[in-house]
Design an enzyme around this catalytic site. Structure first.
Site, PDB file in Angstrom:
ATOM      1  N   LYS A 106      -2.355   6.371  -4.213  1.00  0.00           N
ATOM      2  CA  LYS A 106      -3.461   7.278  -3.899  1.00  0.00           C
ATOM      3  C   LYS A 106      -3.253   8.665  -4.491  1.00  0.00           C
ATOM      4  O   LYS A 106      -2.132   9.175  -4.526  1.00  0.00           O
ATOM      5  CB  LYS A 106      -3.628   7.395  -2.373  1.00  0.00           C
ATOM      6  N   ASP A 126       0.850  -1.199   0.000  1.00  0.00           N
ATOM      7  CA  ASP A 126       0.000   0.000   0.000  1.00  0.00           C
ATOM      8  C   ASP A 126       0.886   1.249   0.000  1.00  0.00           C
ATOM      9  O   ASP A 126       1.671   1.456   0.919  1.00  0.00           O
ATOM     10  CB  ASP A 126      -0.912   0.000   1.231  1.00  0.00           C
TER      11      ASP A 126
END
Length: 318
Positions: free
Chosen positions: A82, A48
């Site tokens: 992101k 992530d």
């Protein structure tokens, strides 16, 4: 191998996402390359990342090394990044994902999230401020931002898209106005912030939930001195002793048994190994309920600086 035991959740587009990954928030660039290498060697396949973490180049070096060594192939990995708040304007979204892809050394992402619903004024700084020290917001609408995210899927720049730190009303606006439903909503979730109602809502819409700060972010710069530390909770400690495990094992197991995705962060090889050592025991229903009962609705990552933003998500109940 551990990666064969890590459960995978089916996303609403049919793709699979490993339920346990390595988080990279607060991992310094000089440490994160080795951490990602260690994680891949230990069986992690889900990493992530985010533009704002400032370490995507170094994560990319680790991924490249492990692919070149033949430890993994690109298709074995699930890589998330992101979209930062200053790139919410639709015309900036594709450039932002391409920047992350270039830094990571990848042709595509598995998942790209809107990091926060609060758009900020476009520019070079991560958080623009006016002369009075107040953040400067953007007039963008998250629906328009999300529609630009949908174009990334069509262009093959990411397999899936989703959101992070969104509340129910914000997710519902996306569902009502866009064509690709979010694959996941990544939110803070730990024994003191169990997020029951938000998780129930997301599951009702076939949206997975990824839990960050599973241990209550003991190293977070947002933590207040009075905030409790989940890893030191006696209830969790008692359950851990019963299973011959550590408190962190119990918390991660609780996350996975709720049907959520966990992304614990560490740069220490031993801790990275410990965090994947949760696949050989199961919490009883009574133990799950004991942990559920610890909820105090304590949010560590409240992003109070943005509380006056029109899209601040945490003023609603969930």
């Amino acid at each position: 191998m551990a990666q064969d035991k890590v459960p995978k959740l089916k996303l609403n587009n049919g793709l699979l996402m490993p339920a346990l990954g390595l988080g990279t928030w607060l991992s310094s660039p000089n440490e994160v390359t080795q951490a990602v290498k260690d994680a891949i060697d230990l069986g992690y396949r889900h990493i992530d990342c985010a533009f704002v973490y400032g370490n995507e180049n170094e994560v990319g070096l680790a991924i490249k090394a492990k692919i070149e060594e033949g430890v993994v192939k690109r298709e074995d990995l699930f890589i998330t990044s992101k979209l930062w708040n200053t790139f919410h304007r639709p015309g900036l979204v594709e450039g932002a994902v391409r920047t992350s892809l270039e830094r990571l050394g990848l042709d595509y992402l598995n998942l790209y999230l809107i990091h926060m619903p609060m758009g900020l004024q476009e520019g070079d700084g991560l958080v623009p401020f006016d002369k009075d020290g107040k953040f400067i917001s953007s007039d963008t609408d998250i629906v328009d931002t999300y529609k630009a995210m949908e174009e990334l899927v069509k262009k093959g720049l990411t397999k899936s898209i989703g959101v992070s730190n969104f509340n129910k009303a914000q997710i519902q606006r996306i569902l009502d106005n866009c064509s690709i439903p979010p694959a996941t909503n990544q939110v803070e979730c730990h024994p003191y912030l169990t997020q029951v109602k938000l998780i129930e809502y997301c599951k009702s819409k076939d949206i997975t939930v990824t839990a960050y700060s599973q241990f209550g972010s003991p190293a977070s710069p947002f933590r207040k001195p009075e905030d409790p530390v989940a890893l030191q909770d006696p209830v969790i400690g008692g359950i851990a002793t019963k299973h011959g495990k550590k408190a962190g094992h119990v918390i991660l197991r609780w996350i996975l048994q709720r049907g959520l995705i966990a992304i614990p962060k560490s740069v220490t090889q031993q801790r990275i190994a410990e965090n994947i050592d949760i696949l050989d025991f199961t919490l009883a229903d009574s133990e799950m309920k004991e942990i559920d009962a610890l909820n105090r609705n304590i949010r560590i990552c409240s992003n109070d600086i943005f509380r006056s933003h029109k899209d601040y998500p945490f003023n609603d109940e969930y």
